[in-house]
Write a protein that holds these residues in place. Structure first.
Motif, short mmCIF file in Angstrom:
data_model
loop_
_atom_site.label_atom_id
_atom_site.label_comp_id
_atom_site.label_asym_id
_atom_site.label_seq_id
_atom_site.Cartn_x
_atom_site.Cartn_y
_atom_site.Cartn_z
N LYS A 30 0.93 -1.16 0.05
CA LYS A 30 0.02 -0.12 -0.04
C LYS A 30 0.82 1.08 -0.08
CE LYS A 30 -3.76 -2.45 0.46
NZ LYS A 30 -4.68 -2.60 -0.64
N ASP A 39 -0.25 6.95 5.70
CA ASP A 39 -0.99 6.22 4.92
C ASP A 39 -1.65 7.11 3.72
OD1 ASP A 39 -2.88 4.34 3.48
OD2 ASP A 39 -3.77 3.82 5.33
N CYS A 53 -3.26 5.66 1.01
CA CYS A 53 -4.48 4.92 0.35
C CYS A 53 -5.69 5.71 0.04
CB CYS A 53 -4.82 3.81 1.26
SG CYS A 53 -3.60 2.36 1.55
#
Length: 282
Positions: free
Chosen positions: A13, A25, A27
């Motif tokens: 990811k 993150d 994503c």
């Protein structure tokens, strides 16, 4: 920016290494660090976000910093002192060969010693990641087609490469022979790709020390040159050659990798890799 990919092999990811050292993150911002996501528009979208607003993420495994690599293009004998240690003359034009994309692994994944191998070798290299389609581009415009830079270990089996007939690809393409990462550092953070120190150790012993300033053909020239022969696409990776100190160049007796050894390597500002050598798996 420093962009990376985290998670199990095949399920990585996208993430960002923030200036404070935390992993964030991505994503919800991009689907992967791959393909069109490496273009200026996507990178600027990431750049505009406050990293502190992104969720924290852990790093059980760091994958290759580029996903779905389309072409893995390598440049041979691109440092004059490396050419000398191999007994060859510096080439008048860049020597190009391909590395199979199935060789791509993360920066700290194990490296396999192939079955029947006797001459597996190491090569720290500056990796160039393409961010925008490049076909017949000029040297002056070449760097605008680059998304960023990374560390590459162009692991090589010298007997397969030079003693088994044909071209170099078979000696360069075994599974795990292409560790990439840990990060993709975007081009705006690399003031001069022709002034970066490189190094590689085996079991703690310094084997390679160099600087990209001694390349025969610089990054801009290479991108322009390669684009005269093939279209470079976002996510393609170019490994730009290695400085002296490879195992095959050690005198009087070359030294090659055995199972159970540890390679550590890095490039100034681009991070470090660490691989343990293991016997080839099925």
């Amino acid at each position: 920016m420093k962009l990376l990919r985290l998670g199990a092999l095949g399920a990585e990811k996208p993430a960002l290494l923030a200036d404070d050292g935390t992993l964030r993150d991505l994503c919800g911002i991009v689907s992967d660090i791959a393909g069109e996501m490496l273009g200026d528009e996507a990178l600027n979208r990431i750049r505009s976000i406050d990293p502190a607003s992104l969720p924290l993420v852990s790093a059980d495994r760091v994958g290759a910093c580029v996903g779905n690599v389309g072409k893995f293009i390598c440049v041979g004998l691109n440092y004059a002192d490396h050419a000398k240690e191999t007994g060859k003359e510096p080439p008048p034009e860049p020597i190009l060969f391909m590395k199979a994309t199935t060789a791509v692994v993360g920066p700290n994944d194990d490296v396999e010693i192939p079955r029947t191998s006797a001459k597996t070798d190491w090569e720290v290299e500056l990796g160039v990641v393409i961010g925008k389609r490049a076909k017949y581009v000029s040297e002056a415009d070449a760097l605008s087609h680059v998304a960023g830079y990374c560390v590459v270990n162009d692991v090589s089996e010298r007997a397969f490469q030079s003693e088994r007939g044909g071209q170099w690809t078979k000696g360069k393409s075994h599974d795990t022979f292409g560790p990439i990462g840990p990060w993709l550092v975007t081009r705006d953070e690399v003031a001069d790709p022709q002034n970066l120190s490189l190094w590689l150790d085996v079991d703690g012993q310094r084997r390679q020390t160099g600087n990209t300033s001694t390349m025969i053909f610089g990054v801009a020239h290479l991108v322009s040159y390669i684009s005269q022969f093939m279209t470079l696409m976002p996510g393609d990776v170019i490994a730009t050659g290695t400085p002296p100190g490879v195992g095959m160049g050690i005198k009087p007796t070359p030294v090659f990798l055995q199972t159970g050894q540890v390679m550590t390597l890095g490039i100034e500002g681009l991070g470090e890799q660490r691989q343990t050598t293991i016997a080839a798996r099925d």
